[in-house]
Design an enzyme around this catalytic site. Structure first.
Site, PDB file in Angstrom:
ATOM      1  N   CYS A 112      -2.154  13.933   6.086  1.00 44.67           N
ATOM      2  CA  CYS A 112      -1.799  13.406   4.764  1.00 44.67           C
ATOM      3  C   CYS A 112      -2.857  12.449   4.220  1.00 44.67           C
ATOM      4  O   CYS A 112      -3.908  12.908   3.792  1.00 44.67           O
ATOM      5  CB  CYS A 112      -0.401  12.807   4.791  1.00 44.67           C
ATOM      6  SG  CYS A 112       0.384  12.874   3.153  1.00 44.67           S
ATOM      7  N   HIS A 219       3.090  16.921   7.183  1.00 47.88           N
ATOM      8  CA  HIS A 219       3.397  15.991   8.281  1.00 47.88           C
ATOM      9  C   HIS A 219       3.911  16.716   9.513  1.00 47.88           C
ATOM     10  O   HIS A 219       5.117  16.790   9.753  1.00 47.88           O
ATOM     11  CB  HIS A 219       4.405  14.950   7.811  1.00 47.88           C
ATOM     12  CG  HIS A 219       3.821  13.959   6.885  1.00 47.88           C
ATOM     13  ND1 HIS A 219       3.272  12.773   7.298  1.00 47.88           N
ATOM     14  CD2 HIS A 219       3.628  14.027   5.543  1.00 47.88           C
ATOM     15  CE1 HIS A 219       2.790  12.135   6.248  1.00 47.88           C
ATOM     16  NE2 HIS A 219       2.981  12.882   5.185  1.00 47.88           N
ATOM     17  N   GLU A 221       3.692  15.603  12.466  1.00 50.62           N
ATOM     18  CA  GLU A 221       4.175  14.616  13.441  1.00 50.62           C
ATOM     19  C   GLU A 221       5.675  14.395  13.344  1.00 50.62           C
ATOM     20  O   GLU A 221       6.304  13.868  14.268  1.00 50.62           O
ATOM     21  CB  GLU A 221       3.426  13.282  13.256  1.00 50.62           C
ATOM     22  CG  GLU A 221       3.966  12.343  12.209  1.00 50.62           C
ATOM     23  CD  GLU A 221       3.749  12.793  10.758  1.00 50.62           C
ATOM     24  OE1 GLU A 221       3.003  13.772  10.522  1.00 50.62           O
ATOM     25  OE2 GLU A 221       4.328  12.156   9.850  1.00 50.62           O
TER      26      GLU A 221
HETATM   27  N1  LIG Z   1      -0.659   7.901  -0.532  1.00 52.36           N
HETATM   28  C1  LIG Z   1      -1.193   9.240  -0.451  1.00 52.36           C
HETATM   29  C2  LIG Z   1      -0.951   9.817   0.938  1.00 52.36           C
HETATM   30  C3  LIG Z   1       0.488  10.120   1.155  1.00 52.36           C
HETATM   31  C4  LIG Z   1       0.984  10.014   2.579  1.00 52.36           C
HETATM   32  O1  LIG Z   1       0.258   9.850   3.540  1.00 52.36           O
HETATM   33  N2  LIG Z   1       2.306  10.092   2.656  1.00 52.36           N
HETATM   34  C5  LIG Z   1       3.035   9.830   3.866  1.00 52.36           C
HETATM   35  C6  LIG Z   1       3.495   8.380   3.877  1.00 52.36           C
HETATM   36  C7  LIG Z   1       4.526   8.093   4.935  1.00 52.36           C
HETATM   37  C8  LIG Z   1       4.160   8.676   6.302  1.00 52.36           C
HETATM   38  O2  LIG Z   1       3.112   8.319   6.854  1.00 52.36           O
HETATM   39  O3  LIG Z   1       4.924   9.518   6.822  1.00 52.36           O
HETATM   40  C9  LIG Z   1      -0.592  10.145  -1.521  1.00 52.36           C
HETATM   41  O4  LIG Z   1       0.412   9.739  -2.133  1.00 52.36           O
HETATM   42  O5  LIG Z   1      -1.113  11.254  -1.715  1.00 52.36           O
END
Ligand SMILES: N[C@@H](CCC(=O)NCCCC(=O)O)C(=O)O
Length: 249
Positions: A112, A219, A221
């Site tokens: 992400c 995600h 994970e």
């Molecule tokens: N802020 C960026 C990346 C988004 C992101 O990593 N979301 C996951 C946040 C929570 C987690 O780590 O599970 C965007 O908005 O593109």
């Protein structure tokens, strides 16, 4: 033989009045339970980071997601929505760290925000608000939803024929979760697309010439041990860590 060490750079955010360095538990658990490796959290020290010291003990680097955005100034733009959080300390840590890891052939796994960091670090740009781009889907989650819904299946991604993911997953497409407002606009040189969403947004890529350098916008994970696709990704990541560990004494 000891477990491979996976460097996990932290986010810097305030908890009440106190600045903290944090990593969400689901990333740590996925490294242990999915990849069979040992996570080592590195604080977001930015320019104070001794990259040689960190990478001297690294068998891999994993860049996690985060609600903060990569600073648009890093790809030559003004911030589109100043109300959204940034994390300059994390940016100043991860971008030079991942460049050095790639140069040294250390395996890399971006998730992400981590997927976005690698693209920016290597010369790419981001859509700062994908949902405002004509023809693009809204890839954001709804923060008020239960986590099972936020991290639940959201949309299909088509896997690049002959790519790492298509081979690893033995599939033409998969369904992924989606919790991001930003996304790849210009893909950096030296990256190869591994998956795209139905609106054409790049959802995964690999770094050309790297033994293992994979980044995904979704995600894997999340509840990793309960998802076959996610376990395949983290298992491949773990194998890359073991291979690197065995190659470098
Ligand atoms: N802020 C960026 C990346 C988004 C992101 O990593 N979301 C996951 C946040 C929570 C987690 O780590 O599970 C965007 O908005 O593109």
């Amino acid at each position: 033989m000891r477990r491979p060490i996976v460097i996990v750079p932290a986010c810097k955010r305030s908890k009440g009045d106190h600045p903290t360095h944090t990593v969400q538990t689901k990333y740590i658990d996925a490294v242990v339970q999915g990849a069979g490796c040992m996570p080592l959290i590195v604080p977001a020290l930015g320019g104070q980071t001794d990259i040689d010291a960190v990478l001297s003990v690294a068998d891999d680097v994993m860049l996690t997601g985060a609600t903060s955005n990569v600073d648009a100034a890093l790809y030559g733009q003004a911030v589109h929505d100043p109300s959204l959080p940034l994390d300059p300390a994390r940016d100043a840590t991860t971008l030079p760290l991942l460049r050095a890891a790639i140069e040294r052939g250390i395996p890399l796994f971006g998730i992400c925000r981590g997927f976005q960091e690698i693209n920016v670090a290597l010369g790419g740009t981001l859509h700062q608000a994908v949902q405002e781009v004509p023809g693009m889907m809204d890839h954001r989650d709804r923060p008020g939803d239960p986590l099972d819904v936020q991290y639940g299946p959201a949309h299909r991604v088509r896997l690049a024929e002959g790519g790492l993911l298509a081979g690893l997953l033995d599939a033409r497409d998969i369904t992924v979760n989606s919790l991001h407002g930003q996304g790849v606009a210009l893909l950096a040189p030296g990256l190869t697309v591994e998956a795209v969403a139905d609106d054409g947004l790049v959802e995964a890529y690999t770094v050309d010439g790297a033994a293992f350098a994979l980044a995904v916008q979704w995600h894997p994970e999340w509840r990793v041990t309960g998802d076959a696709v996610s376990m395949k990704l983290f298992h491949a990541f773990g194998l890359a860590c073991h291979s690197y560990q065995e190659r470098i004494p």
